[in-house]
Write a protein that holds these residues in place. Structure first.
Motif, PDB file in Angstrom:
ATOM      1  N   SER A 123       0.852  -1.188   0.000  1.00  0.00           N
ATOM      2  CA  SER A 123       0.000   0.000   0.000  1.00  0.00           C
ATOM      3  C   SER A 123       0.886   1.235   0.000  1.00  0.00           C
ATOM      4  N   ALA A 124       0.270   2.359  -0.261  1.00  0.00           N
ATOM      5  CA  ALA A 124       0.983   3.631  -0.263  1.00  0.00           C
ATOM      6  C   ALA A 124      -0.006   4.708   0.139  1.00  0.00           C
ATOM      7  N   MET A 125       0.538   5.861   0.461  1.00  0.00           N
ATOM      8  CA  MET A 125      -0.283   7.027   0.753  1.00  0.00           C
ATOM      9  C   MET A 125       0.247   8.171  -0.089  1.00  0.00           C
ATOM     10  N   ALA A 126      -0.680   8.896  -0.705  1.00  0.00           N
ATOM     11  CA  ALA A 126      -0.281   9.970  -1.612  1.00  0.00           C
ATOM     12  C   ALA A 126      -1.310  11.079  -1.582  1.00  0.00           C
ATOM     13  N   LYS A 127      -0.891  12.223  -2.091  1.00  0.00           N
ATOM     14  CA  LYS A 127      -1.806  13.336  -2.296  1.00  0.00           C
ATOM     15  C   LYS A 127      -1.603  13.837  -3.710  1.00  0.00           C
ATOM     16  N   HIS A 128      -2.636  14.499  -4.249  1.00  0.00           N
ATOM     17  CA  HIS A 128      -2.513  14.967  -5.621  1.00  0.00           C
ATOM     18  C   HIS A 128      -3.348  16.213  -5.862  1.00  0.00           C
ATOM     19  N   ILE A 129      -3.017  16.853  -6.968  1.00  0.00           N
ATOM     20  CA  ILE A 129      -3.780  17.987  -7.476  1.00  0.00           C
ATOM     21  C   ILE A 129      -4.162  17.619  -8.900  1.00  0.00           C
ATOM     22  N   PRO A 137     -12.494  15.614  -5.633  1.00  0.00           N
ATOM     23  CA  PRO A 137     -13.098  15.745  -4.301  1.00  0.00           C
ATOM     24  C   PRO A 137     -12.072  15.672  -3.161  1.00  0.00           C
ATOM     25  N   SER A 138     -10.894  15.092  -3.431  1.00  0.00           N
ATOM     26  CA  SER A 138      -9.851  15.023  -2.400  1.00  0.00           C
ATOM     27  C   SER A 138      -9.355  16.410  -2.009  1.00  0.00           C
ATOM     28  N   ARG A 139      -9.733  17.427  -2.755  1.00  0.00           N
ATOM     29  CA  ARG A 139      -9.335  18.797  -2.404  1.00  0.00           C
ATOM     30  C   ARG A 139      -9.803  19.157  -1.001  1.00  0.00           C
ATOM     31  N   LYS A 140     -10.917  18.564  -0.554  1.00  0.00           N
ATOM     32  CA  LYS A 140     -11.430  18.829   0.792  1.00  0.00           C
ATOM     33  C   LYS A 140     -10.517  18.270   1.871  1.00  0.00           C
ATOM     34  N   ARG A 141      -9.636  17.348   1.483  1.00  0.00           N
ATOM     35  CA  ARG A 141      -8.665  16.738   2.409  1.00  0.00           C
ATOM     36  C   ARG A 141      -7.249  17.172   2.029  1.00  0.00           C
ATOM     37  N   ASP A 142      -7.120  18.376   1.498  1.00  0.00           N
ATOM     38  CA  ASP A 142      -5.820  18.926   1.086  1.00  0.00           C
ATOM     39  C   ASP A 142      -5.160  18.098  -0.007  1.00  0.00           C
ATOM     40  N   GLY A 143      -5.958  17.398  -0.809  1.00  0.00           N
ATOM     41  CA  GLY A 143      -5.445  16.578  -1.900  1.00  0.00           C
ATOM     42  C   GLY A 143      -5.094  15.159  -1.493  1.00  0.00           C
ATOM     43  N   ASP A 144      -5.301  14.829  -0.225  1.00  0.00           N
ATOM     44  CA  ASP A 144      -4.901  13.506   0.274  1.00  0.00           C
ATOM     45  C   ASP A 144      -5.820  12.413  -0.263  1.00  0.00           C
ATOM     46  N   LEU A 145      -5.216  11.392  -0.868  1.00  0.00           N
ATOM     47  CA  LEU A 145      -5.964  10.258  -1.411  1.00  0.00           C
ATOM     48  C   LEU A 145      -6.128   9.135  -0.394  1.00  0.00           C
ATOM     49  N   GLY A 146      -5.462   9.246   0.747  1.00  0.00           N
ATOM     50  CA  GLY A 146      -5.544   8.205   1.764  1.00  0.00           C
ATOM     51  C   GLY A 146      -4.711   6.995   1.394  1.00  0.00           C
ATOM     52  N   GLU A 147      -5.016   5.865   2.011  1.00  0.00           N
ATOM     53  CA  GLU A 147      -4.263   4.632   1.745  1.00  0.00           C
ATOM     54  C   GLU A 147      -4.720   4.034   0.415  1.00  0.00           C
ATOM     55  N   ILE A 148      -3.744   3.710  -0.420  1.00  0.00           N
ATOM     56  CA  ILE A 148      -4.007   3.232  -1.775  1.00  0.00           C
ATOM     57  C   ILE A 148      -3.419   1.841  -1.933  1.00  0.00           C
ATOM     58  N   TYR A 149      -4.196   0.964  -2.555  1.00  0.00           N
ATOM     59  CA  TYR A 149      -3.747  -0.393  -2.864  1.00  0.00           C
ATOM     60  C   TYR A 149      -3.691  -0.559  -4.374  1.00  0.00           C
ATOM     61  N   PRO A 150      -2.816  -1.437  -4.866  1.00  0.00           N
ATOM     62  CA  PRO A 150      -2.763  -1.669  -6.318  1.00  0.00           C
ATOM     63  C   PRO A 150      -4.145  -2.017  -6.869  1.00  0.00           C
ATOM     64  N   GLY A 151      -4.468  -1.438  -8.016  1.00  0.00           N
ATOM     65  CA  GLY A 151      -5.733  -1.704  -8.675  1.00  0.00           C
ATOM     66  C   GLY A 151      -6.832  -0.698  -8.370  1.00  0.00           C
ATOM     67  N   GLN A 152      -6.578   0.259  -7.480  1.00  0.00           N
ATOM     68  CA  GLN A 152      -7.618   1.224  -7.108  1.00  0.00           C
ATOM     69  C   GLN A 152      -7.674   2.438  -8.024  1.00  0.00           C
ATOM     70  N   VAL A 171       2.313  13.542  -5.021  1.00  0.00           N
ATOM     71  CA  VAL A 171       3.365  13.379  -4.014  1.00  0.00           C
ATOM     72  C   VAL A 171       3.038  12.119  -3.223  1.00  0.00           C
ATOM     73  N   VAL A 172       3.975  11.186  -3.209  1.00  0.00           N
ATOM     74  CA  VAL A 172       3.821   9.956  -2.414  1.00  0.00           C
ATOM     75  C   VAL A 172       4.552  10.176  -1.101  1.00  0.00           C
ATOM     76  N   TYR A 173       3.855  10.010   0.020  1.00  0.00           N
ATOM     77  CA  TYR A 173       4.491  10.273   1.304  1.00  0.00           C
ATOM     78  C   TYR A 173       4.647   9.032   2.173  1.00  0.00           C
ATOM     79  N   PHE A 174       4.171   7.884   1.718  1.00  0.00           N
ATOM     80  CA  PHE A 174       4.385   6.636   2.448  1.00  0.00           C
ATOM     81  C   PHE A 174       4.195   5.472   1.495  1.00  0.00           C
ATOM     82  N   ARG A 175       5.050   4.469   1.655  1.00  0.00           N
ATOM     83  CA  ARG A 175       4.898   3.243   0.882  1.00  0.00           C
ATOM     84  C   ARG A 175       5.486   2.108   1.706  1.00  0.00           C
ATOM     85  N   ASN A 176       4.777   0.974   1.727  1.00  0.00           N
ATOM     86  CA  ASN A 176       5.359  -0.192   2.409  1.00  0.00           C
ATOM     87  C   ASN A 176       5.479  -1.351   1.461  1.00  0.00           C
TER      88      ASN A 176
END
Length: 92
Positions: free
Chosen positions: A3-9, A41-56, A87-92
């Motif tokens: 998984s990873a965590m990212a934000k985008h514009i 719609p992620s603009r309401k969360r400062d662009g944060d997409l939350g936790e992302i899994y492959p295929g989403q 911007v990707v800010y976490f990946r495991n």
């Protein structure tokens, strides 16, 4: 599972994305620019997409999220939705 965590514009044009990328490079906060300019719609969360899994997400965005360097602004990335800065800010 990976998984990873990212934000985008997300904007309509490559030119808009390039201007925002330059503003980010000059120190403007990602969150403020995402809230003001992103069409997602992620603009309401400062662009944060939350936790992302492959295929989403669409493939071009996932390629950045799971393969490119952390904590760097990537893009503009073209998808059927428009142009993204990511911007990707976490990946495991």
């Amino acid at each position: 599972m990976r998984s990873a965590m990212a934000k985008h514009i997300l904007v309509k044009t490559k030119a808009e994305a390039e201007v925002l990328k330059e503003r980010l490079a000059n120190g403007e906060p990602f969150a403020r620019l995402a809230r003001r300019f992103s069409m997602c719609p992620s603009r309401k969360r400062d662009g944060d997409l939350g936790e992302i899994y492959p295929g989403q997400l669409v493939r071009p965005i996932e390629q950045v999220i799971f393969k490119k360097a952390l904590l760097q602004v990537h893009g503009p990335i073209k998808t059927q939705f428009g142009y993204h800065l990511v911007v990707v800010y976490f990946r495991n």
